[in-house]
Design an enzyme around this catalytic site. Structure first.
Site, PDB file in Angstrom:
ATOM      1  N   ASP A 109     -36.741   1.520  33.465  1.00 48.32           N
ATOM      2  CA  ASP A 109     -36.445   0.104  33.458  1.00 48.32           C
ATOM      3  C   ASP A 109     -37.231  -0.542  34.585  1.00 48.32           C
ATOM      4  O   ASP A 109     -37.186  -0.067  35.716  1.00 48.32           O
ATOM      5  CB  ASP A 109     -34.937  -0.075  33.721  1.00 48.32           C
ATOM      6  CG  ASP A 109     -34.312  -1.140  32.874  1.00 48.32           C
ATOM      7  OD1 ASP A 109     -34.794  -2.284  32.963  1.00 48.32           O
ATOM      8  OD2 ASP A 109     -33.360  -0.833  32.149  1.00 48.32           O
ATOM      9  N   ASP A 211     -36.970  -5.797  32.150  1.00 44.22           N
ATOM     10  CA  ASP A 211     -35.746  -6.591  32.185  1.00 44.22           C
ATOM     11  C   ASP A 211     -36.071  -8.088  32.064  1.00 44.22           C
ATOM     12  O   ASP A 211     -37.035  -8.574  32.648  1.00 44.22           O
ATOM     13  CB  ASP A 211     -35.056  -6.323  33.535  1.00 44.22           C
ATOM     14  CG  ASP A 211     -33.630  -6.821  33.576  1.00 44.22           C
ATOM     15  OD1 ASP A 211     -32.816  -6.345  32.772  1.00 44.22           O
ATOM     16  OD2 ASP A 211     -33.331  -7.694  34.428  1.00 44.22           O
ATOM     17  N   GLU A 276     -37.364  -6.959  27.231  1.00 44.43           N
ATOM     18  CA  GLU A 276     -36.025  -7.437  26.870  1.00 44.43           C
ATOM     19  C   GLU A 276     -36.099  -8.953  26.709  1.00 44.43           C
ATOM     20  O   GLU A 276     -36.374  -9.673  27.662  1.00 44.43           O
ATOM     21  CB  GLU A 276     -35.007  -7.105  27.969  1.00 44.43           C
ATOM     22  CG  GLU A 276     -33.600  -7.503  27.551  1.00 44.43           C
ATOM     23  CD  GLU A 276     -32.650  -7.836  28.689  1.00 44.43           C
ATOM     24  OE1 GLU A 276     -31.433  -7.850  28.450  1.00 44.43           O
ATOM     25  OE2 GLU A 276     -33.111  -8.105  29.818  1.00 44.43           O
ATOM     26  N   HIS A 337     -26.359  -1.720  26.805  1.00 35.59           N
ATOM     27  CA  HIS A 337     -25.336  -1.733  27.850  1.00 35.59           C
ATOM     28  C   HIS A 337     -24.804  -3.132  28.154  1.00 35.59           C
ATOM     29  O   HIS A 337     -23.978  -3.288  29.035  1.00 35.59           O
ATOM     30  CB  HIS A 337     -25.923  -1.113  29.117  1.00 35.59           C
ATOM     31  CG  HIS A 337     -27.086  -1.902  29.628  1.00 35.59           C
ATOM     32  ND1 HIS A 337     -28.277  -1.986  28.936  1.00 35.59           N
ATOM     33  CD2 HIS A 337     -27.240  -2.678  30.726  1.00 35.59           C
ATOM     34  CE1 HIS A 337     -29.115  -2.778  29.599  1.00 35.59           C
ATOM     35  NE2 HIS A 337     -28.503  -3.205  30.689  1.00 35.59           N
ATOM     36  N   ASP A 338     -25.304  -4.144  27.451  1.00 38.30           N
ATOM     37  CA  ASP A 338     -24.860  -5.515  27.698  1.00 38.30           C
ATOM     38  C   ASP A 338     -23.988  -6.078  26.584  1.00 38.30           C
ATOM     39  O   ASP A 338     -23.434  -7.161  26.726  1.00 38.30           O
ATOM     40  CB  ASP A 338     -26.080  -6.443  27.862  1.00 38.30           C
ATOM     41  CG  ASP A 338     -26.874  -6.137  29.115  1.00 38.30           C
ATOM     42  OD1 ASP A 338     -26.259  -5.736  30.129  1.00 38.30           O
ATOM     43  OD2 ASP A 338     -28.116  -6.296  29.077  1.00 38.30           O
TER      44      ASP A 338
HETATM   45  C1  NOJ Z   1     -30.462  -7.645  31.728  1.00 35.72           C
HETATM   46  C2  NOJ Z   1     -29.800  -6.322  31.920  1.00 35.72           C
HETATM   47  O1  NOJ Z   1     -29.816  -5.625  30.703  1.00 35.72           O
HETATM   48  C3  NOJ Z   1     -28.412  -6.594  32.433  1.00 35.72           C
HETATM   49  O2  NOJ Z   1     -27.616  -5.450  32.443  1.00 35.72           O
HETATM   50  C4  NOJ Z   1     -28.534  -7.198  33.806  1.00 35.72           C
HETATM   51  O3  NOJ Z   1     -27.253  -7.556  34.274  1.00 35.72           O
HETATM   52  C5  NOJ Z   1     -29.415  -8.439  33.782  1.00 35.72           C
HETATM   53  N1  NOJ Z   1     -30.606  -8.256  33.013  1.00 35.72           N
HETATM   54  C6  NOJ Z   1     -29.846  -8.799  35.164  1.00 35.72           C
HETATM   55  O4  NOJ Z   1     -30.808  -7.888  35.606  1.00 35.72           O
END
Ligand code: NOJ
Length: 542
Positions: A109, A211, A276, A337-338
């Site tokens: 990442d 990210d 992302e 994971h989000d």
């Molecule tokens: C996206 C990530 O997937 C997430 O988990 C994170 O909290 C935010 N970006 C901030 O980096």
């Protein structure tokens, strides 16, 4: 004599990240090796044989770097250091070697939009207005009346500007105040991050997942974001979604940054750059860049964000296929994971249909750890919530903890994840829902995933073949995948009720190769196909 020209197989014309399957590991939750209740690199090494058995080709790790862990590693204080919770650089080197020994790839990442407020760059930047690194972050005076520079909000709730007493200015943070945004208009920042990329690429990693790529550049004039049309807008709510972030994200200049990252990636052979990006399809595809000099794979989150509704999904697949640039390679994501886990969003049974969709669409699939055994969002009592998104907005029930719980390996203590109480609790049924149990059960989700992955490997049609939509209605979607003389029909019932596949123009006949109900395998189907609720079929066409 006539010369025989051997046609290279369709698959060999594709790169590993085009015909492979990516598996996302959330390192805190995969496997603990040292008994502290948090997963680590040695733990991951000990589970690589499992991943190889499952058949995945590439592992992506969420951040493992030095961090105060305000956002569980997405707040980095040293881009080139491993957090001791996860192990050491030697552990990392060992992991990389072990992944490669198994013929797999490893992605890391990259979090370039922001650092931790404890990163030495920020400590310098905030030390005085004339510090050489002042301009590495986004500092701004308040308005003449003392107000904030503009109305931008943090994704995690509240204002996105934090006042600094010492230097009497605000700094911008799209996420936590402990995650100040870097100023990507500054060439020194660009250079520093390109060197971070080179450090890891030199080590031999196979690429990055970047990210929040669409956040990286903000409007130079810092104009106010407009309220989201139709939202029950109340300026006092300070909820991110109540505004449209037209000035704080997805700025035209971001593409130049993505191009730079791609150029660094291309300094090395056979690496991949994934972004992302949560944007509508027509904007998402611009991240492939002009002449495909942007991200190789702008993550496609349609299956994560759309309601699980056959017409909506059918339309999104076709719209995406139609919007891709000529050389742009598609990809699909079902969990991360989000977001809530697929099995919790669509139900246990329907999650198998979703897996069939993910693994038979055209494009690179990304599997989120644990989805292959049907892990569900775990109910975390309020006093155990640790995710800042959940803690900051307690009334919205949007903590991400439920989807980040430890991998359920076995019926042993703590599901075989750790000898210590895990950092997040396990579900009550982990003694029953786990890898070990499902390995011994041919009817399990795990075997279904494994079979699908192996079919993808075996048949170029399922892997890199063409995609053609066939028929969709309120319940069903269906499509054909084809390569050479291989043709597969995939029919998926996205509803819980029985449904009929009755295409208007053509008729199809063939043999069921795999179905959500194992008993269907080998059955002949012809013309109108009757499906049970939550049923999906993969049919080899005759
Ligand atoms: C996206 C990530 O997937 C997430 O988990 C994170 O909290 C935010 N970006 C901030 O980096």
């Amino acid at each position: 004599m006539e010369q025989v020209i051997t046609q290279p197989s369709v698959r060999s014309q594709h790169l590993w990240w085009q015909n492979g399957v990516i598996y996302q590991i959330y390192p805190r939750s995969f496997q603990d090796s040292n008994g502290d209740g948090v997963g680590d690199l040695q733990g991951i090494i000990s589970r690589l044989d499992y991943l190889q058995w499952l058949g995945v080709d590439c592992v992506w790790l969420s951040p493992i770097f030095s961090s105060p862990m305000a956002d569980f590693g997405y707040d980095i204080s040293d881009y080139q250091g491993i957090h001791p919770l996860f192990g050491t650089m030697e552990d990392f080197d060992e992991l990389l070697g072990e992944v490669h020994n198994r013929g797999m790839k490893l992605l890391l990442d990259l979090v370039p939009n922001h650092t931790s407020d404890q990163h030495p760059w920020f400590l310098e930047s905030r030390s005085s207005k004339d510090n050489p690194k002042r301009d590495w972050y986004i500092w701004h005076d308040g308005k003449a009346d003392g107000g904030l520079p503009n109305n931008w909000l943090s994704v995690f709730g509240g204002h996105a500007w934090e006042w600094d007493e010492v230097t009497q200015q605000y700094y911008y943070h799209a996420f936590l105040k402990e995650q100040p945004d870097l100023n990507w208009r500054n060439p020194q920042v660009q250079e520093a991050m390109m060197n971070v990329m080179r450090f890891w690429l030199d080590k031999g990693i196979d690429g990055f997942r970047v990210d929040v790529m669409w956040h990286m550049i903000k409007d130079e004039q810092l104009r106010d974001n407009p309220p989201f049309p139709g939202s029950t807008f109340n300026p006092n709510d300070l909820i991110y979604d109540h505004y449209t972030p037209v000035y704080s994200t997805d700025q035209p200049e971001v593409h130049e940054i993505v191009r730079m990252m791609r150029a660094v990636t291309d300094e090395y052979d056979d690496r991949v750059l994934i972004g992302e990006i949560y944007l509508p399809i027509h904007k998402l595809v611009t991240y492939y860049g002009q002449d495909n000099n942007g991200a190789h794979l702008p993550f496609n989150f349609q299956l994560l964000t759309l309601p699980w509704d056959a017409p909506a999904i059918a339309m999104a697949i076709d719209e995406y296929e139609g919007a891709l640039p000529a050389e742009g390679w598609p990809n699909w994501v079902l969990g991360n994971h989000d977001k809530p886990r697929i099995s919790s969003r669509v139900g246990r049974e329907q999650a198998k249909v979703a897996a069939l969709l993910l693994l038979t669409l055209r494009g690179t699939p990304t599997i989120y750890y644990g989805d292959e055994i049907g892990m569900r969002d775990v109910a975390i009592p309020m006093n155990e919530i640790v995710d800042p998104q959940g803690l900051n907005m307690p009334d919205l029930n949007i903590s991400r903890d439920p989807a980040r719980t430890p991998m359920q390996w076995s019926g042993e203590i703590n599901a075989g994840f750790s000898t210590h109480k895990p950092w997040l609790r396990l579900p009550f049924n982990s003694g029953r829902v786990n890898v070990e149990k499902q390995k011994g059960d041919m009817y399990s989700k795990l075997h279904f995933y494994r079979k699908l992955i192996s079919l993808r490997k075996e048949h170029a049609a399922l892997n890199v073949g063409s995609y053609r939509p066939v028929y969709a209605d309120q319940q069903l979607i269906s499509y054909v995948r084809e390569s050479g003389n291989e043709r597969f029909l995939i029919v998926l019932n996205l509803s819980h009720r029985p449904a009929y596949f009755k295409p208007r123009q053509e008729s199809y006949s063939g043999t069921v190769i795999l179905g959500t109900e194992i008993e269907r395998i080998g059955m002949q189907v012809e013309d109108i196909i009757t499906l049970g609720g939550d049923e999906g079929l993969l049919i080899g066409l005759s």
